[in-house]
Enzyme design. Structure first.
Site, PDB file in Angstrom:
ATOM      1  N   ASP A 105       0.840  -1.194   0.000  1.00  0.00           N
ATOM      2  CA  ASP A 105       0.000   0.000   0.000  1.00  0.00           C
ATOM      3  C   ASP A 105       0.875   1.244   0.000  1.00  0.00           C
ATOM      4  O   ASP A 105       2.038   1.196   0.413  1.00  0.00           O
ATOM      5  CB  ASP A 105      -0.890   0.040   1.254  1.00  0.00           C
ATOM      6  CG  ASP A 105      -1.889  -1.107   1.273  1.00  0.00           C
ATOM      7  OD1 ASP A 105      -2.172  -1.674   0.201  1.00  0.00           O
ATOM      8  OD2 ASP A 105      -2.371  -1.436   2.375  1.00  0.00           O
TER       9      ASP A 105
HETATM   10  N1  URA Z   1      -1.356  -5.892   3.910  1.00  0.00           N
HETATM   11  C1  URA Z   1      -1.841  -4.632   3.914  1.00  0.00           C
HETATM   12  O1  URA Z   1      -2.869  -4.353   4.496  1.00  0.00           O
HETATM   13  N2  URA Z   1      -1.135  -3.696   3.238  1.00  0.00           N
HETATM   14  C2  URA Z   1       0.039  -3.925   2.608  1.00  0.00           C
HETATM   15  O2  URA Z   1       0.637  -3.026   2.039  1.00  0.00           O
HETATM   16  C3  URA Z   1       0.521  -5.246   2.631  1.00  0.00           C
HETATM   17  C4  URA Z   1      -0.194  -6.213   3.277  1.00  0.00           C
END
Ligand code: URA
Length: 234
Positions: A105
Protein backbone atom coordinates in the site's frame (compact mmCIF):
# COMPACT_ATOMS: atom_id res chain seq x y z
CA UNK A 1 26.39 -19.68 -14.42
CA UNK A 2 26.72 -19.86 -18.16
CA UNK A 3 25.55 -23.46 -18.84
CA UNK A 4 21.79 -23.63 -19.24
CA UNK A 5 18.94 -25.18 -21.22
CA UNK A 6 18.44 -23.84 -24.70
CA UNK A 7 14.67 -23.31 -24.26
CA UNK A 8 15.24 -21.26 -21.09
CA UNK A 9 17.90 -19.17 -22.77
CA UNK A 10 15.61 -18.46 -25.71
CA UNK A 11 12.59 -17.65 -23.52
CA UNK A 12 14.73 -15.31 -21.37
CA UNK A 13 15.90 -13.54 -24.50
CA UNK A 14 12.29 -12.47 -25.08
CA UNK A 15 11.62 -14.23 -28.39
CA UNK A 16 8.59 -15.99 -26.93
CA UNK A 17 7.21 -18.09 -24.11
CA UNK A 18 8.67 -21.50 -23.29
CA UNK A 19 6.00 -23.16 -25.49
CA UNK A 20 6.57 -20.68 -28.39
CA UNK A 21 10.24 -21.53 -28.15
CA UNK A 22 9.55 -25.29 -28.29
CA UNK A 23 7.61 -24.76 -31.53
CA UNK A 24 10.48 -22.76 -33.06
CA UNK A 25 12.88 -25.51 -32.08
CA UNK A 26 10.64 -28.21 -33.58
CA UNK A 27 10.50 -26.23 -36.85
CA UNK A 28 14.30 -26.21 -36.99
CA UNK A 29 14.53 -22.41 -36.72
CA UNK A 30 17.32 -22.36 -34.14
CA UNK A 31 21.00 -22.96 -34.80
CA UNK A 32 23.69 -23.41 -32.17
CA UNK A 33 27.21 -22.92 -33.55
CA UNK A 34 25.89 -23.48 -37.07
CA UNK A 35 23.95 -26.70 -36.35
CA UNK A 36 20.15 -26.91 -36.17
CA UNK A 37 19.11 -27.96 -32.67
CA UNK A 38 15.57 -29.16 -31.98
CA UNK A 39 15.85 -30.43 -28.37
CA UNK A 40 14.56 -27.89 -25.78
CA UNK A 41 16.73 -29.46 -23.07
CA UNK A 42 19.92 -29.07 -25.13
CA UNK A 43 22.57 -27.46 -22.90
CA UNK A 44 24.34 -24.36 -24.15
CA UNK A 45 27.12 -22.22 -22.83
CA UNK A 46 25.68 -18.70 -22.99
CA UNK A 47 29.13 -17.13 -22.92
CA UNK A 48 30.74 -19.04 -25.77
CA UNK A 49 28.00 -20.55 -27.99
CA UNK A 50 26.54 -18.69 -30.94
CA UNK A 51 22.74 -19.00 -30.99
CA UNK A 52 20.89 -17.89 -34.10
CA UNK A 53 17.18 -17.55 -34.82
CA UNK A 54 16.59 -17.06 -38.55
CA UNK A 55 20.17 -15.80 -38.90
CA UNK A 56 19.80 -13.28 -36.05
CA UNK A 57 22.08 -13.55 -33.05
CA UNK A 58 20.03 -14.07 -29.90
CA UNK A 59 21.28 -12.54 -26.71
CA UNK A 60 19.80 -13.29 -23.37
CA UNK A 61 17.68 -10.63 -21.74
CA UNK A 62 19.61 -8.68 -19.16
CA UNK A 63 17.69 -9.48 -15.98
CA UNK A 64 18.10 -7.28 -12.92
CA UNK A 65 16.85 -7.64 -9.35
CA UNK A 66 16.68 -4.78 -6.88
CA UNK A 67 15.67 -5.00 -3.27
CA UNK A 68 14.04 -1.70 -2.27
CA UNK A 69 13.26 -0.50 1.23
CA UNK A 70 10.06 1.26 0.19
CA UNK A 71 9.21 4.50 1.96
CA UNK A 72 5.62 5.54 2.69
CA UNK A 73 4.08 7.84 0.08
CA UNK A 74 5.02 5.84 -3.03
CA UNK A 75 2.68 3.81 -5.22
CA UNK A 76 3.64 0.22 -6.12
CA UNK A 77 3.09 0.66 -9.85
CA UNK A 78 5.15 1.46 -12.92
CA UNK A 79 3.30 4.72 -13.52
CA UNK A 80 0.72 6.93 -11.91
CA UNK A 81 -0.73 10.26 -13.08
CA UNK A 82 -0.52 11.97 -9.65
CA UNK A 83 1.59 10.11 -7.12
CA UNK A 84 5.29 9.17 -7.20
CA UNK A 85 5.87 5.50 -7.96
CA UNK A 86 8.41 3.13 -6.47
CA UNK A 87 10.19 3.10 -9.84
CA UNK A 88 11.06 6.78 -9.42
CA UNK A 89 13.36 5.65 -6.59
CA UNK A 90 15.37 3.35 -8.88
CA UNK A 91 18.12 5.16 -10.75
CA UNK A 92 18.65 2.69 -13.55
CA UNK A 93 18.58 4.29 -16.98
CA UNK A 94 19.48 1.07 -18.83
CA UNK A 95 16.45 -1.08 -18.05
CA UNK A 96 13.11 0.38 -19.11
CA UNK A 97 11.08 -2.71 -18.32
CA UNK A 98 11.31 -2.75 -14.52
CA UNK A 99 8.27 -3.36 -12.33
CA UNK A 100 7.53 -4.09 -8.66
CA UNK A 101 6.79 -7.70 -7.71
CA UNK A 102 3.37 -7.36 -6.13
CA UNK A 103 2.10 -4.36 -4.23
CA UNK A 104 2.55 -2.65 -0.93
CA UNK A 105 0.00 0.00 0.00
CA UNK A 106 1.04 3.62 -0.45
CA UNK A 107 1.54 4.04 3.31
CA UNK A 108 3.33 0.67 3.78
CA UNK A 109 7.11 0.58 4.03
CA UNK A 110 9.67 -2.13 3.61
CA UNK A 111 10.85 -4.91 1.36
CA UNK A 112 9.80 -4.65 -2.27
CA UNK A 113 11.48 -6.51 -5.10
CA UNK A 114 11.90 -4.56 -8.36
CA UNK A 115 12.87 -6.54 -11.44
CA UNK A 116 12.33 -7.15 -15.15
CA UNK A 117 12.09 -10.93 -14.65
CA UNK A 118 8.46 -11.71 -15.44
CA UNK A 119 8.85 -15.44 -14.85
CA UNK A 120 10.21 -15.01 -11.33
CA UNK A 121 7.57 -12.45 -10.48
CA UNK A 122 4.85 -14.79 -11.70
CA UNK A 123 6.23 -17.65 -9.60
CA UNK A 124 6.51 -15.51 -6.45
CA UNK A 125 3.00 -14.11 -6.78
CA UNK A 126 1.28 -17.34 -7.75
CA UNK A 127 -1.51 -17.99 -5.21
CA UNK A 128 -0.64 -21.70 -5.36
CA UNK A 129 2.86 -21.09 -3.99
CA UNK A 130 1.87 -19.59 -0.60
CA UNK A 131 5.07 -17.59 -0.25
CA UNK A 132 5.35 -16.35 3.37
CA UNK A 133 5.42 -12.59 3.91
CA UNK A 134 6.28 -11.13 7.31
CA UNK A 135 5.24 -7.65 8.43
CA UNK A 136 5.94 -5.53 11.47
CA UNK A 137 2.66 -3.91 12.56
CA UNK A 138 1.72 -1.14 14.97
CA UNK A 139 -1.88 -0.62 15.98
CA UNK A 140 -4.03 2.11 17.54
CA UNK A 141 -5.27 -0.13 20.35
CA UNK A 142 -4.27 -3.19 22.33
CA UNK A 143 -3.92 -6.48 20.45
CA UNK A 144 -5.83 -9.09 22.48
CA UNK A 145 -3.95 -12.29 23.32
CA UNK A 146 -6.58 -14.44 21.57
CA UNK A 147 -5.68 -12.77 18.25
CA UNK A 148 -2.87 -15.34 17.95
CA UNK A 149 -5.32 -18.26 17.73
CA UNK A 150 -7.87 -16.28 15.66
CA UNK A 151 -5.19 -15.53 13.05
CA UNK A 152 -3.84 -19.08 13.27
CA UNK A 153 -7.24 -20.63 12.48
CA UNK A 154 -7.87 -18.42 9.46
CA UNK A 155 -10.55 -15.75 9.54
CA UNK A 156 -13.38 -14.17 7.60
CA UNK A 157 -12.30 -10.74 6.33
CA UNK A 158 -15.22 -10.33 3.96
CA UNK A 159 -13.84 -12.31 1.00
CA UNK A 160 -15.31 -15.48 -0.53
CA UNK A 161 -12.96 -17.66 1.52
CA UNK A 162 -11.35 -17.26 4.95
CA UNK A 163 -7.69 -16.33 5.15
CA UNK A 164 -5.09 -19.08 5.34
CA UNK A 165 -3.49 -19.59 8.77
CA UNK A 166 -1.28 -16.66 9.75
CA UNK A 167 1.30 -16.51 12.50
CA UNK A 168 1.10 -13.62 14.95
CA UNK A 169 3.85 -12.78 17.44
CA UNK A 170 2.83 -10.02 19.83
CA UNK A 171 5.76 -7.76 20.71
CA UNK A 172 4.02 -5.14 22.89
CA UNK A 173 0.37 -4.25 23.56
CA UNK A 174 0.22 -2.35 20.26
CA UNK A 175 2.88 -3.98 18.06
CA UNK A 176 3.41 -7.40 16.53
CA UNK A 177 4.93 -9.43 13.73
CA UNK A 178 2.54 -11.20 11.40
CA UNK A 179 3.37 -13.77 8.74
CA UNK A 180 0.75 -14.35 6.04
CA UNK A 181 0.82 -16.80 3.15
CA UNK A 182 -1.32 -14.79 0.74
CA UNK A 183 -1.30 -11.31 -0.71
CA UNK A 184 -4.90 -10.19 -0.63
CA UNK A 185 -5.84 -6.53 -0.99
CA UNK A 186 -5.12 -4.68 2.30
CA UNK A 187 -4.93 -8.10 3.93
CA UNK A 188 -3.04 -7.25 7.12
CA UNK A 189 -5.07 -4.09 7.75
CA UNK A 190 -8.32 -5.98 7.23
CA UNK A 191 -7.28 -8.84 9.54
CA UNK A 192 -6.46 -6.42 12.35
CA UNK A 193 -9.66 -4.47 11.69
CA UNK A 194 -11.67 -7.65 12.32
CA UNK A 195 -10.11 -8.00 15.80
CA UNK A 196 -10.88 -4.34 16.57
CA UNK A 197 -7.49 -2.72 15.87
CA UNK A 198 -6.56 -0.23 13.16
CA UNK A 199 -3.06 -0.52 11.70
CA UNK A 200 -1.11 2.72 12.21
CA UNK A 201 2.22 1.54 10.79
CA UNK A 202 3.08 -1.37 8.50
CA UNK A 203 6.43 -2.54 7.24
CA UNK A 204 7.26 -5.70 5.29
CA UNK A 205 10.45 -7.30 6.54
CA UNK A 206 10.46 -10.64 4.71
CA UNK A 207 9.19 -12.25 1.52
CA UNK A 208 9.99 -15.95 1.11
CA UNK A 209 13.73 -16.35 1.58
CA UNK A 210 14.38 -12.61 1.19
CA UNK A 211 14.87 -10.51 4.31
CA UNK A 212 15.01 -6.72 4.48
CA UNK A 213 18.63 -5.92 5.40
CA UNK A 214 18.99 -3.94 8.65
CA UNK A 215 21.52 -1.60 7.03
CA UNK A 216 19.36 -0.63 4.03
CA UNK A 217 17.90 2.81 4.79
CA UNK A 218 14.29 3.61 3.86
CA UNK A 219 14.13 4.80 0.26
CA UNK A 220 17.37 3.01 -0.70
CA UNK A 221 17.86 -0.13 -2.76
CA UNK A 222 20.56 -2.55 -3.75
CA UNK A 223 20.94 -5.46 -6.16
CA UNK A 224 20.17 -8.92 -4.84
CA UNK A 225 23.25 -10.97 -4.09
CA UNK A 226 23.80 -14.17 -6.13
CA UNK A 227 22.91 -16.16 -3.03
CA UNK A 228 19.67 -14.25 -2.40
CA UNK A 229 18.68 -14.74 -6.02
CA UNK A 230 19.38 -18.46 -6.11
CA UNK A 231 17.46 -19.01 -2.85
CA UNK A 232 14.52 -17.05 -4.23
CA UNK A 233 14.46 -19.09 -7.43
CA UNK A 234 14.38 -22.41 -5.57
N1 URA B 1 -1.36 -5.89 3.91
C1 URA B 1 -1.84 -4.63 3.91
O1 URA B 1 -2.87 -4.35 4.50
N2 URA B 1 -1.14 -3.70 3.24
C2 URA B 1 0.04 -3.93 2.61
O2 URA B 1 0.64 -3.03 2.04
C3 URA B 1 0.52 -5.25 2.63
C4 URA B 1 -0.19 -6.21 3.28
Amino acid sequence: MSILRLDKYLADSGIGSRSDVKKLLRKGSIRVNGEIVTAPEYKINSETDEILYQDTLISRKDLVYYLLNKPAGYISATQDPDKPTVLSLIHDTTHHDLFPVGRLDKDTEGLLLITNDGALSHALLSPKRHIDKTYYVETDSEIAGDAVSIFQKGMDIGDDTPTLPAELTIVSPTSAYITIQEGRYHQVKRMFHVIGCEVTYLKRIRMGSLTLPDDLPTGQYRSLTEEELSMLKK
